[in-house]
Every structure is written in structure tokens, then in C-alpha cells.
Scaffold this motif. Sequence first.
Motif, short mmCIF file in Angstrom:
data_model
loop_
_atom_site.label_atom_id
_atom_site.label_comp_id
_atom_site.label_asym_id
_atom_site.label_seq_id
_atom_site.Cartn_x
_atom_site.Cartn_y
_atom_site.Cartn_z
N UNK A 1 1.08 -1.22 -0.05
CA UNK A 1 0.05 0.06 -0.10
C UNK A 1 1.06 0.81 0.06
N UNK A 2 2.12 1.07 0.33
CA UNK A 2 2.70 2.10 0.81
C UNK A 2 2.79 2.60 1.87
N UNK A 3 1.96 4.50 1.61
CA UNK A 3 1.23 4.29 3.32
C UNK A 3 0.22 4.33 3.31
N UNK A 4 -0.53 3.79 4.69
CA UNK A 4 -1.79 3.19 5.03
C UNK A 4 -2.51 4.97 6.24
N UNK A 5 -2.64 5.52 5.02
CA UNK A 5 -3.37 7.04 5.63
C UNK A 5 -4.27 6.62 6.80
N UNK A 6 -5.50 5.89 6.80
CA UNK A 6 -6.36 5.85 7.51
C UNK A 6 -5.93 4.32 7.81
N UNK A 7 -5.64 3.43 8.64
CA UNK A 7 -5.89 2.55 9.06
C UNK A 7 -6.63 1.50 9.06
N UNK A 8 -7.56 1.60 10.39
CA UNK A 8 -8.88 1.97 10.52
C UNK A 8 -10.24 1.93 9.21
N UNK A 9 -10.39 2.75 8.34
CA UNK A 9 -10.79 2.34 7.36
C UNK A 9 -10.78 2.08 6.63
N UNK A 10 -9.54 1.68 6.03
CA UNK A 10 -8.83 -0.14 5.06
C UNK A 10 -9.44 -1.38 6.19
N UNK A 11 -9.09 -1.23 7.02
CA UNK A 11 -9.18 -2.13 8.05
C UNK A 11 -10.88 -2.63 8.06
N UNK A 12 -11.45 -1.45 8.11
CA UNK A 12 -13.30 -1.86 8.04
C UNK A 12 -13.23 -2.44 6.28
N UNK A 13 -12.70 -1.80 5.21
CA UNK A 13 -13.23 -2.21 4.07
C UNK A 13 -13.09 -3.17 3.62
N UNK A 14 -11.63 -3.76 4.20
CA UNK A 14 -11.26 -5.60 3.92
C UNK A 14 -11.74 -6.41 4.50
N UNK A 15 -12.27 -5.98 5.98
CA UNK A 15 -13.24 -6.98 6.59
C UNK A 15 -14.18 -7.45 6.02
N UNK A 16 -14.68 -6.12 4.75
CA UNK A 16 -16.12 -6.49 4.48
C UNK A 16 -16.41 -7.02 3.17
N UNK A 17 -14.77 -7.30 2.78
CA UNK A 17 -15.08 -8.43 1.23
C UNK A 17 -15.75 -9.80 1.51
N UNK A 18 -16.21 -10.05 0.73
CA UNK A 18 -16.60 -12.01 0.45
C UNK A 18 -15.21 -12.15 -0.15
N UNK A 19 -14.66 -13.21 0.75
CA UNK A 19 -12.94 -14.01 0.14
C UNK A 19 -12.38 -13.56 1.12
N UNK A 20 -11.80 -12.47 1.84
CA UNK A 20 -11.87 -12.13 1.86
C UNK A 20 -11.84 -12.30 3.68
N UNK A 21 -10.29 -13.37 4.55
CA UNK A 21 -10.96 -14.04 6.15
C UNK A 21 -10.57 -13.17 7.11
#
Length: 224
Positions: free
Chosen positions: A177-197
Motif C-alpha cells: 500500500x505504501x502509506x496507509x493513511x487511515x488504517x481503521x477505514x482500510x481495516x473495515x473495508x477489507x473485512x467487508x470483502x467476501x473472500x477475505x478471511x
Amino acid sequence: MNAKQAAGYRAADWVEDGMIVGLGTGSTAYYAIEKIGERVGQGLKIKAIATSNASEELAKQYHIPLIHASEVEQLDLAIDGADEVDSNMALTKGGGGALLREKLVAINSKQFIVIADHSKMVPHLGSFKLPIELVPFCYEWTLGQLRRNYNVPIEMRTRDGELYVTDNGNYIADAAFGVISDPGKLSQELKAMTGVVEHGLFVNIADMVVVGYEDGRTEVIEKK
Ligand SMILES: O=C(CO)[C@H](O)[C@H](O)COP(=O)(O)O
């Protein structure tokens, strides 16, 4: 004494008689388990749950009594390493592939102590590639979706020319990702993806960081 050993050994000081302890994974957690094991040999009475098959084997070598999750509702303390720690104590974890069990153990523990050599302390997460654990079924589609969503280099982790398989039978994609400016937002987005455990961002989970230095010193940073 090296920096990882300094951090791992110091964190073992927080383990007390009667505790149920979560044992992390990796080369820094190795030292914590070693020191806890030495203390068990001297009479410390604890029970533990390990976050990987490798840490479970190590705990057995040190005769640390292991229990199953069904025997306890919550852990008293978990101690684990990290790949990056930012100024808000958000973490990247999963370099060793154990992120799912590590997160389960950390969030089900009353206290979570992170142990890190000083090189892991960073202003922003993202230089270390973020591990994302994927369900093997149709993982190519999940990988494609991740690449389209974020437009950053994302590669499947391999070992000996084969896809790397976690202790849970899943795959890992590593995302630059390079710089993750908002880890909380990215965390929630990834968690919401089907196929991501699960993924390796640990946001608002760490209570304390024990930082180790090459000269054997340690620094303890507590949650604000
Ligand atoms: O998350 C992890 C394993 O999944 C480790 O805690 C992380 O990779 C740090 O490892 P090390 O202590 O060997 O530098």
C-alpha cells in the motif's frame, strides 16, 4: 542480548501466576515464550493458548501447559510481535502468516502486549506489505477485486514455488500500500470483502508496546 530478545524477555515480566496467556508467533514472540517457559520451569503456574503450530511446538518444548479455547472464556494476557507499529499503536501483523489466530487471541485477551524491536516503530503503516488472508475457493476473483479496488501491487504469497498455506488452510496475498493513511477505514473495508478471511491490520487492539534496543534496553509505551 539482541533487540527482539530484550523486548520478548521484558514482556514476560507481565505474566503472573494463575494467568491464561496467549502466545504469539515469530522471532520476537519466540523469546517471550522462551522466557515464560523458563519461568514455568521455576514454578510459575499458567496455562496458555498458542497462535500457531510453531508456537505450540515451542510451548510444548518448555512444558508450558496448553489449553483449548473451550476451557476459558477470555485470556488474561496475550504477547505477540508485529511487523510495524505506528504512533497510535496500530499494527501490521502477519509477516509470519499467523494473523488470523493472532487477532482472535489478541481481541479475546484482557491485555495485549506487543513486542517489537525498534526498527518496527514507524510514523505510518504501509511500508511492510499488508498480509490479507484469503479463502482458497476462487481466490483469483478476490485477488482481482483487491487489485481493482486499491490499484496497488498485490501478490500471492508463495513458499517453495507453491502458494503459501496458513495453519487455517487459507492463502495470503501481500499488498504494497505504501502509506496507509487511515488504517481503521482500510481495516473495515477489507473485512467487508467476501473472500477475505482476515487481514493484518490491528487497530485499537494493542494496550502496550514493549520496544527493544540492540543494547538490551527496553521502552514501554502504554495506550493513551
Ligand atoms: O505477525 C506475526 C506473525 O504472523 C509476527 O508477529 C510478525 O511477523 C513479527 O515477526 P518477528 O517477530 O519475527 O519480526
